[in-house]
Design an enzyme around this catalytic site. Sequence first.
Site, mmCIF file in Angstrom:
data_model
loop_
_atom_site.group_PDB
_atom_site.id
_atom_site.type_symbol
_atom_site.label_atom_id
_atom_site.label_comp_id
_atom_site.label_asym_id
_atom_site.label_seq_id
_atom_site.Cartn_x
_atom_site.Cartn_y
_atom_site.Cartn_z
ATOM 1 N N HIS A 33 23.670 57.341 58.244
ATOM 2 C CA HIS A 33 23.146 56.948 56.838
ATOM 3 C C HIS A 33 21.863 56.697 56.883
ATOM 4 C CE1 HIS A 33 24.275 54.644 52.831
ATOM 5 N NE2 HIS A 33 22.761 54.134 53.197
ATOM 6 N N ASN A 35 18.315 57.843 49.822
ATOM 7 C CA ASN A 35 18.816 58.604 50.968
ATOM 8 C C ASN A 35 18.365 59.886 51.239
ATOM 9 O OD1 ASN A 35 20.519 56.232 49.870
ATOM 10 N ND2 ASN A 35 21.705 56.446 51.889
ATOM 11 N N HIS A 42 18.152 56.601 55.215
ATOM 12 C CA HIS A 42 17.238 56.687 54.086
ATOM 13 C C HIS A 42 15.969 57.609 54.386
ATOM 14 C CE1 HIS A 42 18.985 54.034 51.165
ATOM 15 N NE2 HIS A 42 19.592 53.680 52.338
ATOM 16 N N ARG A 79 26.660 54.898 44.009
ATOM 17 C CA ARG A 79 26.690 53.418 44.529
ATOM 18 C C ARG A 79 25.020 53.080 45.028
ATOM 19 N NH1 ARG A 79 25.265 50.369 48.508
ATOM 20 N NH2 ARG A 79 26.279 51.675 49.960
ATOM 21 N N ASP A 80 24.884 53.486 46.222
ATOM 22 C CA ASP A 80 23.664 53.277 46.718
ATOM 23 C C ASP A 80 22.504 54.106 46.101
ATOM 24 O OD1 ASP A 80 21.969 52.449 48.639
ATOM 25 O OD2 ASP A 80 22.458 53.616 50.350
ATOM 26 N N CYS A 126 17.654 49.820 48.134
ATOM 27 C CA CYS A 126 18.236 48.492 48.140
ATOM 28 C C CYS A 126 17.342 47.656 47.516
ATOM 29 C CB CYS A 126 18.630 48.151 49.642
ATOM 30 S SG CYS A 126 19.668 46.614 49.707
HETATM 31 C C1 LIG Z 1 27.418 38.354 48.790
HETATM 32 C C2 LIG Z 1 27.120 37.831 47.512
HETATM 33 C C3 LIG Z 1 28.169 37.699 46.371
HETATM 34 C C4 LIG Z 1 26.904 36.121 47.965
HETATM 35 O O1 LIG Z 1 26.157 35.641 46.488
HETATM 36 P P1 LIG Z 1 26.148 33.914 46.488
HETATM 37 O O2 LIG Z 1 25.425 33.770 45.279
HETATM 38 O O3 LIG Z 1 25.769 33.382 47.786
HETATM 39 O O4 LIG Z 1 27.734 33.661 46.259
HETATM 40 P P2 LIG Z 1 28.677 32.409 45.892
HETATM 41 O O5 LIG Z 1 29.910 32.745 46.837
HETATM 42 O O6 LIG Z 1 27.774 31.201 46.321
HETATM 43 O O7 LIG Z 1 29.134 32.550 44.388
HETATM 44 C C5 LIG Z 1 27.859 32.377 43.321
HETATM 45 C C6 LIG Z 1 28.165 32.959 42.098
HETATM 46 O O8 LIG Z 1 28.446 34.361 42.045
HETATM 47 C C7 LIG Z 1 29.770 34.729 41.868
HETATM 48 N N1 LIG Z 1 30.379 35.865 42.720
HETATM 49 C C8 LIG Z 1 30.357 35.798 44.188
HETATM 50 N N2 LIG Z 1 30.659 37.170 44.327
HETATM 51 C C9 LIG Z 1 31.176 37.738 43.429
HETATM 52 C C10 LIG Z 1 31.548 38.913 43.393
HETATM 53 N N3 LIG Z 1 31.823 40.029 44.324
HETATM 54 N N4 LIG Z 1 31.626 39.418 42.014
HETATM 55 C C11 LIG Z 1 31.414 38.636 40.944
HETATM 56 N N5 LIG Z 1 31.062 37.344 41.004
HETATM 57 C C12 LIG Z 1 30.796 36.674 42.364
HETATM 58 C C13 LIG Z 1 30.638 33.455 42.146
HETATM 59 O O9 LIG Z 1 32.006 33.452 41.371
HETATM 60 C C14 LIG Z 1 29.678 32.313 41.486
HETATM 61 O O10 LIG Z 1 29.774 32.417 40.192
HETATM 62 P P3 LIG Z 1 29.424 31.049 39.392
HETATM 63 O O11 LIG Z 1 30.285 29.942 39.751
HETATM 64 O O12 LIG Z 1 28.034 30.769 39.630
HETATM 65 O O13 LIG Z 1 29.624 31.354 37.770
HETATM 66 C C15 LIG Z 1 25.631 38.340 46.895
HETATM 67 O O14 LIG Z 1 25.017 37.848 47.755
HETATM 68 C C16 LIG Z 1 25.873 39.690 46.813
HETATM 69 O O15 LIG Z 1 26.464 40.227 45.889
HETATM 70 N N6 LIG Z 1 25.269 40.491 47.608
HETATM 71 C C17 LIG Z 1 25.285 41.999 47.463
HETATM 72 C C18 LIG Z 1 23.852 42.592 47.129
HETATM 73 C C19 LIG Z 1 24.026 44.074 47.097
HETATM 74 O O16 LIG Z 1 24.789 44.690 46.687
HETATM 75 N N7 LIG Z 1 23.043 44.882 48.022
HETATM 76 C C20 LIG Z 1 23.208 46.190 47.973
HETATM 77 C C21 LIG Z 1 24.150 46.660 48.871
HETATM 78 S S1 LIG Z 1 23.941 46.831 50.500
HETATM 79 C C22 LIG Z 1 23.083 48.087 51.022
HETATM 80 O O17 LIG Z 1 22.659 48.885 49.863
HETATM 81 C C23 LIG Z 1 23.340 48.660 52.106
HETATM 82 C C24 LIG Z 1 23.939 49.834 52.504
HETATM 83 C C25 LIG Z 1 25.316 49.369 52.653
HETATM 84 O O18 LIG Z 1 24.067 51.018 51.756
HETATM 85 C C26 LIG Z 1 23.719 50.462 53.821
HETATM 86 C C27 LIG Z 1 22.214 51.061 54.104
HETATM 87 O O19 LIG Z 1 21.568 51.365 53.142
HETATM 88 O O20 LIG Z 1 21.709 50.973 55.227
#
Ligand SMILES: CC(C)(COP(=O)([O-])OP(=O)([O-])OC[C@H]1O[C@@H](n2cnc3c(N)ncnc32)[C@H](O)[C@@H]1OP(=O)([O-])[O-])[C@@H](O)C(=O)NCCC(=O)NCCSC(=O)C[C@@](C)(O)CC(=O)[O-]
Length: 335
Positions: free
Chosen positions: A228, A270, A230, A36-37, A261
């Site tokens: 966790h 990581n 990196h 995933r990450d 990310c």
């Molecule tokens: C949070 C949101 C969804 C907000 O995203 P948004 O654009 O604000 O969402 P929305 O609620 O306004 O919806 C917009 C569109 O997205 C769709 N939608 C909305 N949600 C979903 C979903 N779950 N699955 C599928 N579709 C989705 C929703 O249906 C809509 O579709 P439309 O009507 O335009 O066709 C977005 O910002 C997002 O997905 N962010 C995640 C980004 C990400 O994955 N980042 C990497 C992971 S975090 C990380 O790596 C850190 C960590 C955890 O590892 C810790 C570390 O490393 O320290």
Amino acid sequence: MSHLTKPIKFRVAKSLYQRCLSTAAPQVRIYEVGPRDGLQNEAKFVPTEVKIELINKIAAAGIKNIESASFVSPKWVKQMSDGVEVMKNLPRAPGVNYPVLIPNLKGYDTAKQCNIEEVAIFPAGSEGFSQKNLNCSVEEGLRRFKLVADQAIKDGLRVRGYVSCVVGCPYDGPIRPKGIAKITEQLLEMGCYEISLGDTIGVGTAGSVRRLMREVLTVAKPDQLALHFHDTYGQALSNLLAGLEFGIKTVDSSISGLGGCPYAHGASGNLATEDLVYFLYGLGANTDVDLVKLIEAGRYISNYLGKPTDSKVNRAIGDRFKTHNDIAKIASCDI
Ligand SMILES: CC(C)(COP(=O)([O-])OP(=O)([O-])OC[C@H]1O[C@@H](n2cnc3c(N)ncnc32)[C@H](O)[C@@H]1OP(=O)([O-])[O-])[C@@H](O)C(=O)NCCC(=O)NCCSC(=O)C[C@@](C)(O)CC(=O)[O-]
């Protein structure tokens, strides 16, 4: 006495060995985040079957917790858009936990159809990162994640929490430990069984990790926390040692050191799982992980991606040492 259970000779490691353990060998729970990450930041789409094969190889090496997919918006992270296919087609090995990352109820509802037992939620430790990564404030993110946690717990699933940017943020700079402790407390109140403290951009040092641990341990017990790191600045293992000295027993890592990310530019992968396991061999920890098979898993994905591994151990071992015991001997300097 096997090489894996033998106390080693370095003074710092020996003191850790004595402090952390009541039994013969340290127990560290490894939580693999590579599928995933690790993969989420890869520009070229990795086919579902390659993701599944990677997860199988990691499980075959003996890792018991493998974060396997995320159900985030495909518009935001296309690489993870096949979460349903991954989780529906992934054979489950006995005793292995396959958690998935969930941003909101929409993602949860999709994931729920895929035979999952554990979800991970991930509020940010800083406003800037929350806006970039989740498109909302920290407070709003916590509100959304509480909806996910409530539903998951009602459905009988386990919930893990991450806090990202626990030391520094690519947008807001240095982060105060007090704020991270507060978010940790909120996640525990939501029912998370464990909170993983993420140094998302890898700027932490043993000093900043110690300050963070002192603060977070005012709201959480050591066995409710995971680390966790990196490895952007090459500090991941020394940060880990600093954290382990506070009694933390769960460590996140990523096969072959993959990771990053999309919303934290410049952050590297990581801590590599191969490097972590070698480090734990050196401490005399019984990880039940076969480093030879882990190295093969790392090479499998590095070869697929067409880039050299970021695991120093994987590079150093080369083809010279073929068995688990050979490597354990090197790690304990017992050759
Ligand atoms: C949070 C949101 C969804 C907000 O995203 P948004 O654009 O604000 O969402 P929305 O609620 O306004 O919806 C917009 C569109 O997205 C769709 N939608 C909305 N949600 C979903 C979903 N779950 N699955 C599928 N579709 C989705 C929703 O249906 C809509 O579709 P439309 O009507 O335009 O066709 C977005 O910002 C997002 O997905 N962010 C995640 C980004 C990400 O994955 N980042 C990497 C992971 S975090 C990380 O790596 C850190 C960590 C955890 O590892 C810790 C570390 O490393 O320290």
